[in-house]
Design an enzyme around this catalytic site. Structure first.
Site, mmCIF file in Angstrom:
data_model
loop_
_atom_site.group_PDB
_atom_site.id
_atom_site.type_symbol
_atom_site.label_atom_id
_atom_site.label_comp_id
_atom_site.label_asym_id
_atom_site.label_seq_id
_atom_site.Cartn_x
_atom_site.Cartn_y
_atom_site.Cartn_z
ATOM 1 N N GLU A 98 5.204 13.662 -11.959
ATOM 2 C CA GLU A 98 6.387 12.877 -11.605
ATOM 3 C C GLU A 98 7.379 13.704 -10.799
ATOM 4 O OE1 GLU A 98 5.478 11.653 -15.969
ATOM 5 O OE2 GLU A 98 5.086 13.349 -14.656
ATOM 6 N N HIS B 289 5.318 18.924 -13.138
ATOM 7 C CA HIS B 289 4.629 17.712 -13.575
ATOM 8 C C HIS B 289 4.437 16.766 -12.388
ATOM 9 C CE1 HIS B 289 5.788 17.973 -18.124
ATOM 10 N NE2 HIS B 289 5.311 19.120 -17.649
ATOM 11 N N CYS C 39 10.754 14.632 -17.409
ATOM 12 C CA CYS C 39 10.522 13.770 -16.251
ATOM 13 C C CYS C 39 11.367 12.506 -16.323
ATOM 14 C CB CYS C 39 9.036 13.435 -16.130
ATOM 15 S SG CYS C 39 8.043 14.873 -15.678
#
Length: 148
Positions: free
Chosen positions: A58, A56, A89
């Site tokens: 992040e 992801h 995350c």
């Protein structure tokens, strides 16, 4: 520069990262980590590209920031992300002890707040809704394209 202006400036950089994800046919989410007024980490979704469910935006930005600083704690840092972090995350943000998290669009289906608002470090502060409309449009346009 006022906090609001600073937040918009760095959220625009996160939106630039989200555009990179979009160009790679990834879910268009982008993130930047800022310390002392400078970007020290950036990332965008690479889940499809890397065939990695943890890739992801992040996670990419946190990893880059930790490498820049040479340590796992991001206590004097702000994470800007175009969409509310998921629970995975949010957990990583908590472990990194990020001081401040700023996001654009809420994610009522997959956002961490659906599960728990106590995931971040206790001293982490949050701001949401920065450039919300632009962040939402990027996401809704992407998913409309998949359905169309």
């Amino acid at each position: 520069m006022e906090q609001h202006e600073t937040d918009e400036k760095f959220m625009r950089l996160a939106l630039n990262e989200a555009q990179k994800a979009l160009k790679q046919q990834e879910v268009p989410i982008g993130a930047v980590v800022v310390a002392g007024g400078a970007v020290i980490g950036r990332g965008h979704n690479l889940v499809e590209t890397l065939a990695d469910p943890t890739a992801h935006a992040e996670m990419q930005a946190l990893t880059a920031a930790a490498a820049t600083l040479g340590g796992k704690y991001l206590q004097e840092c702000t994470l800007y992300v175009t969409v509310e972090p998921c629970i995975m995350c949010a957990g990583a943000i908590g472990w990194a002890q990020v001081s401040r998290v700023v996001w654009g669009a809420d994610d009522p289906k997959k956002g961490f707040r659906r599960y728990s608002e106590a995931v971040f470090h206790p001293r982490t502060t949050v701001a949401r809704g920065v450039l919300r409309e632009e962040c939402e449009e990027l996401m809704s346009g992407f998913f409309a394209g998949l359905r169309g």
